[in-house]
Scaffold this motif. Structure first.
Motif, PDB file in Angstrom:
ATOM      1  N   ASP A  57      -1.478   5.807   1.156  1.00  0.00           N
ATOM      2  CA  ASP A  57      -0.770   4.534   1.267  1.00  0.00           C
ATOM      3  C   ASP A  57      -1.334   3.416   0.389  1.00  0.00           C
ATOM      4  O   ASP A  57      -1.268   2.243   0.753  1.00  0.00           O
ATOM      5  CB  ASP A  57      -0.713   4.072   2.732  1.00  0.00           C
ATOM      6  N   VAL A  58      -1.861   3.767  -0.763  1.00  0.00           N
ATOM      7  CA  VAL A  58      -2.322   2.762  -1.722  1.00  0.00           C
ATOM      8  C   VAL A  58      -1.112   2.288  -2.528  1.00  0.00           C
ATOM      9  O   VAL A  58      -0.273   3.092  -2.945  1.00  0.00           O
ATOM     10  CB  VAL A  58      -3.400   3.355  -2.658  1.00  0.00           C
ATOM     11  N   ILE A  59      -1.008   0.994  -2.734  1.00  0.00           N
ATOM     12  CA  ILE A  59       0.050   0.445  -3.588  1.00  0.00           C
ATOM     13  C   ILE A  59      -0.467   0.511  -5.024  1.00  0.00           C
ATOM     14  O   ILE A  59      -1.458  -0.146  -5.370  1.00  0.00           O
ATOM     15  CB  ILE A  59       0.411  -0.985  -3.191  1.00  0.00           C
ATOM     16  N   VAL A  60       0.196   1.318  -5.843  1.00  0.00           N
ATOM     17  CA  VAL A  60      -0.260   1.582  -7.210  1.00  0.00           C
ATOM     18  C   VAL A  60       0.690   0.921  -8.209  1.00  0.00           C
ATOM     19  O   VAL A  60       1.906   1.025  -8.080  1.00  0.00           O
ATOM     20  CB  VAL A  60      -0.335   3.110  -7.471  1.00  0.00           C
ATOM     21  N   THR A  61       0.090   0.243  -9.195  1.00  0.00           N
ATOM     22  CA  THR A  61       0.854  -0.385 -10.274  1.00  0.00           C
ATOM     23  C   THR A  61       0.361   0.177 -11.596  1.00  0.00           C
ATOM     24  O   THR A  61      -0.843   0.330 -11.807  1.00  0.00           O
ATOM     25  CB  THR A  61       0.663  -1.919 -10.260  1.00  0.00           C
ATOM     26  N   ARG A  62       1.308   0.496 -12.489  1.00  0.00           N
ATOM     27  CA  ARG A  62       1.001   1.087 -13.790  1.00  0.00           C
ATOM     28  C   ARG A  62       1.553   0.169 -14.873  1.00  0.00           C
ATOM     29  O   ARG A  62       2.762  -0.057 -14.917  1.00  0.00           O
ATOM     30  CB  ARG A  62       1.651   2.466 -13.926  1.00  0.00           C
ATOM     31  N   THR A  63       0.666  -0.331 -15.770  1.00  0.00           N
ATOM     32  CA  THR A  63       1.098  -1.250 -16.815  1.00  0.00           C
ATOM     33  C   THR A  63       0.688  -0.723 -18.183  1.00  0.00           C
ATOM     34  O   THR A  63      -0.494  -0.444 -18.418  1.00  0.00           O
ATOM     35  CB  THR A  63       0.467  -2.649 -16.600  1.00  0.00           C
TER      36      THR A  63
END
Length: 141
Positions: A57-63
């Protein structure tokens, strides 16, 4: 005209040179064509805590740091809790041939992580995303 051994040799040698040149030309043309496979590549990272336990349940962001674009992988397969999809072949157009840095950040409550990965889609065919650098496991804390 009478055929002599020397005449036959010259004709065969000429034909051999012609075929060698033709064959080389044909091989070069074949090498420039692309033959992509049906394989669909995916790349993941495992998120663990200080004890090495998987963290779901980690909120992951990819940029993509080159373009500034926030990327969402296209594959919707089920992964083990604590394993997160970073990139897949559905993102081929998001990465350059030379490689782009993908900054991946994650948050769960007050715990966070940040890790850099490098992905590329090599020329000339641009068939598949390739991971060039980056960890397989990141620690959130």
């Amino acid at each position: 005209m009478q055929s002599t051994p020397m005449t036959r040799f010259c004709l065969l040698a000429s034909a051999g040179v012609f075929l060698a040149v033709l064959g080389t030309s044909a091989c070069e043309d074949l090498e420039s064509q692309c033959a992509c496979t049906l394989e669909f590549r995916t790349y993941t990272a495992t998120v663990v805590d200080d004890t090495g336990s998987l963290v779901p349940d980690v909120i992951v962001t990819r940029t993509n740091l080159r373009t500034g674009a926030t990327l969402e992988p296209t594959w919707l397969g089920m992964l083990q809790p604590g394993v997160y999809l970073l990139a897949d072949d559905g993102l081929r157009d998001a990465f350059s041939s030379n490689g782009d840095t993908l900054r991946v950040t994650g948050a769960k409550g007050n715990d966070t992580f940040s890790a850099d990965f490098v992905f590329a889609v090599p020329d000339p065919c641009r068939c598949h995303v390739q991971k060039l650098a980056g960890p397989d496991t990141v620690v959130i804390g």
